[in-house]
Every structure is written in C-alpha cells, then in structure tokens.
Design an enzyme around this catalytic site. Structure first.
Site, mmCIF file in Angstrom:
data_model
loop_
_atom_site.group_PDB
_atom_site.id
_atom_site.type_symbol
_atom_site.label_atom_id
_atom_site.label_comp_id
_atom_site.label_asym_id
_atom_site.label_seq_id
_atom_site.Cartn_x
_atom_site.Cartn_y
_atom_site.Cartn_z
ATOM 1 N N TYR A 119 0.689 -1.258 -0.093
ATOM 2 C CA TYR A 119 -0.040 0.028 -0.036
ATOM 3 C C TYR A 119 0.886 1.228 -0.115
ATOM 4 O O TYR A 119 1.985 1.107 0.746
ATOM 5 C CB TYR A 119 -0.847 0.017 1.213
ATOM 6 C CG TYR A 119 -1.615 1.378 1.367
ATOM 7 C CD1 TYR A 119 -2.829 1.358 0.798
ATOM 8 C CD2 TYR A 119 -1.202 2.262 1.877
ATOM 9 C CE1 TYR A 119 -3.603 2.665 0.719
ATOM 10 C CE2 TYR A 119 -2.009 3.483 2.031
ATOM 11 C CZ TYR A 119 -3.132 3.773 1.699
ATOM 12 O OH TYR A 119 -3.834 4.877 1.544
ATOM 13 N N GLU A 207 -3.328 7.336 -4.191
ATOM 14 C CA GLU A 207 -3.359 6.214 -3.350
ATOM 15 C C GLU A 207 -2.953 4.903 -4.635
ATOM 16 O O GLU A 207 -3.759 4.750 -5.476
ATOM 17 C CB GLU A 207 -4.560 5.978 -2.731
ATOM 18 C CG GLU A 207 -4.670 4.477 -2.117
ATOM 19 C CD GLU A 207 -5.957 4.545 -1.357
ATOM 20 O OE1 GLU A 207 -5.950 4.467 0.004
ATOM 21 O OE2 GLU A 207 -7.095 4.254 -1.786
#
Length: 404
Positions: A119, A207
């Site tokens: 992530y 993101e």
C-alpha cells in the site's frame, strides 16, 4: 474531483511512476486490438478493468448477473468477449449502492505474476499542515482495515513541502518495506514520481492499492502501480485545464453537477427535510440538530459565504427536484453574508417555483432586521424562526404534517 484509474495512471506515468502498459477502450473492437498488441509484445495475460468511480470492482456484479468488473484474459478473443459483457452494463459494487454505475470505458493493460502487494499513498496531514506519505506491506487491504488490525505495519513519512522528497528518503522507505537489490532503486524512483504527481497536480490524495512487485514476461521482477486512485482539489483546477478536462460528468450525481454550475456545494441524502445553509460547519450543525429533533436531512447544501439572489434561486430549484423533500429549512448566519440578500433570494425563489412545501427560515447576523422585514412583507406563507432549535423543531413538525 475524482478521475478514472486510466487517467490516474496517465498522470502517474507523466511524472515518472511505473505503470503497466495499456490503454482505455470504449468498444469491444478496441479492446481486442489493444489485447493483440499486448500479446504480440510478449505478455501472457491481459487485464480488462471497468472504469467507474467506485472501489470493489473486482468483486462487483453486473445487473445481468455477470460476475466481476475486472477480468483476466488469456487471448484477444476472450478479452473481446468479456468486453461485450461489460460495456454498457451496470456494475454494482459495495461502494456504488444498489443502482450501480454504467460502464462506458474499459482499461486494457498487461497482466503479470504478482509476487508481493504493498500500500502506498500521499496526502495532506491537516493537523500538521505537511505532506504525508503512508506505506504498508499489507497491500490489497483498505488502509482503515490495516490500521485496525496491523497498526504497526503502517509506515509514515512527513515531507518538507519546500524541499520535496529527497532520494535518500525514498530509498529508506523502500528498505523499510523490505525491498532489496534493484527493486530499491525502482521503488525510490516510483515513490518520487508519485509524490511529484500529488504535488504538481494539486491532488488531495494519490493512493496505490495495490502497489506490486511483479514478475515480467522476461522473468525479471519490477515494481508497478497496478491500481491507482487520485482525488484532486477542485479549487486548484483553474491551474490545470488538462486535468479539468478529465472530469466525467456521467459519474457524478446530476443534481451535484447542476449545483456546481452555480458554485453550490450539494450532496443528496436520504431524508425529507431539505437544508439551505451558508457555511459547511453551520450546514453540518443544521443536519445534526434536525436529527436531534427526530427529523432526517434530505441534503447538504452550502451556498457559501457570499451567495447571490441567483444562487439562492438555483438552490431552491435543485432542492425541489428531489421528490422526497417534504419541508425546507433555510438557516443563514450573516457574517460576510447580507441576510437581506438571502431573504430577497428566498422570496424570488418561492414566487418563481410556486413553492407549496412548508418553508422555515431562520436568519441571524448582518442586516438581519431588514431581511426579516423582507420576508414578513412578502405576503408569502413563510415560517420564521429565531434560533436553530426553533427552526429545526418547526421544520420537523412541518415535514411530519406534509407526510401525513
């Protein structure tokens, strides 16, 4: 403003972040042609991804029962076949609600063997007024889930906005994520590219979930932005005509789109008491107090600190397109705002629309007495209130009478 995944990857690639080869397609024929090029380049797999502004696409279901908004395909013919099932169909995911979203564009890109998922994101920490990089070895999970289950696995790095991210910081982060060898340099370059994308594009969020180490067709490992999401600051779009052109109105609520034409902030909700308020904080407080007295707000509508009569009229028209609305509450505090301007706008809107619903108006602040006088002498059936509590109670009572 949100953009599609393929648009996010175009921006990421522009600033030096590695993304899989591929392109957006709007017809099954385009999907097949793109897949043929990717297979001819040596790729063993292509991924066909629905482009909608919602997460959970891979686990989504189309309205006709076809499963999955993300499909892995082993041939151009299979890619074309899957595209025919997806294009023009309605995809329902955990984020779209039961109405789903129509798929008009597919991203067709090279697939690869994923060895490890991470992530990575860049955002603004408002409490410190600093850019914040967050990364984790727990890719593929929502960051909220990681925070709840594995808080120690979230790495945070604050960036000096004047200096930007230094190469040594990017390399340090790569090492902390467990990357080794050539992947450290690749990751550092990608991290710096992602940060530049966030900074140069005036993004609120970039993101990557997942950011992946993949095994390419030649057997070598590489790190790629397998998925990408970018949210942009609407207030900065005047500096980015190319990015503003990426806006997909079909992905936005028609009422919210109409409101934006008048610089109104509108979000439709599930209740039956419409709110017209100036200032986001007061709007939130107004919705809270409506619920406190047993009602449900039908919308969030902020006309801003200096609304004009025209904006108030537009706000009323938008409110009245919602068939669930049974009463309207106008709650205005005149700091910068002139209460009489709002009052004149309310009177004009009621006359123009032929409003039949109960209307509760609470004014306070700058030029309030003249505003109240304008309402009182209008000859219209307007319910006035002196406090927020008084206004909310009257609006809730009026909505119940209208419903009954």
């Amino acid at each position: 403003m949100n953009i599609h995944e393929y648009q996010a990857k175009q921006l990421l690639a522009k600033y030096g972040a590695a993304v899989p080869p591929g392109q957006p397609c709007k017809t099954p024929e385009e999907v097949r042609a793109t897949a043929e090029k990717l297979f001819a380049a040596g790729h063993k797999l292509v991924v066909v991804k629905s482009q909608i502004h919602a997460g959970g696409r891979g686990k989504g279901t189309f309205k006709d029962g076809f499963q999955g908004g993300v499909q892995l395909c082993h041939s151009p013919a299979e890619a074309e076949e899957k595209a025919r099932r997806m294009l023009g169909n309605i995809l329902i995911t955990k984020q779209t609600g039961p109405d789903g979203r129509k798929v008009s564009t597919l991203l067709v890109e090279a697939g690869a063997t994923i060895k490890k998922e991470y992530y990575f994101s860049v955002l603004l920490d408002r409490s410190k007024s600093l850019p914040l990089i967050m990364a984790s070895t727990e890719g593929g999970m929502s960051i909220e889930e990681v925070a709840a289950k594995h808080p120690r696995k979230i790495l945070k790095m604050y960036i000096d906005p004047l200096a930007g991210i230094y190469p040594y910081q990017a390399r340090q982060l790569a090492v902390k994520l467990g990357l080794r060898g050539e992947l450290i340099g690749q990751a550092a370059k990608l991290f710096m590219g992602v940060y530049r994308t966030w900074w140069e594009c005036d993004a609120t969020l970039v993101e990557l979930n997942p950011l992946c180490v993949v095994e390419m067709a030649d057997g070598k490992q590489s790190i790629l932005c397998v998925d990408g999401k970018i949210g942009l600051d609407d207030n900065a779009l005047y500096r980015h005509e190319d990015i503003a052109a990426m806006r997909d109105l079909a992905e936005e609520s028609p009422l919210e789109t109409e409101a934006s034409k008048y610089n109104l902030n509108y979000i439709k909700l599930d209740g039956n008491i419409a709110c017209l308020v100036n200032g986001a904080g007061l709007a939130m407080a107004t919705m809270d107090i409506i619920q406190h007295y047993g009602g449900m707000p039908a919308n969030f509508l902020d006309v801003g600190g200096g609304a004009s009569t025209e904006q108030v009229r537009a706000a009323f028209k938008i409110i009245l397109t919602d068939p669930n609305v049974k009463a309207i509450l106008v709650n205005i505090f005149g700091g910068i705002m002139d209460c009489n301007t709002i009052a004149q706008g309310v009177v004009a809107a009621v006359r123009e629309t032929g409003l039949k619903l109960p209307l509760v108006v609470r004014l306070e602040g700058n030029n309030v007495e003249l505003g109240r006088q304008t309402l009182a002498t209008s000859g219209l059936s307007i319910i006035t209130a002196t406090t927020m509590a008084d206004a909310a109670q009257k609006a809730v009572a009026a909505a119940k009478l209208t419903t009954n």
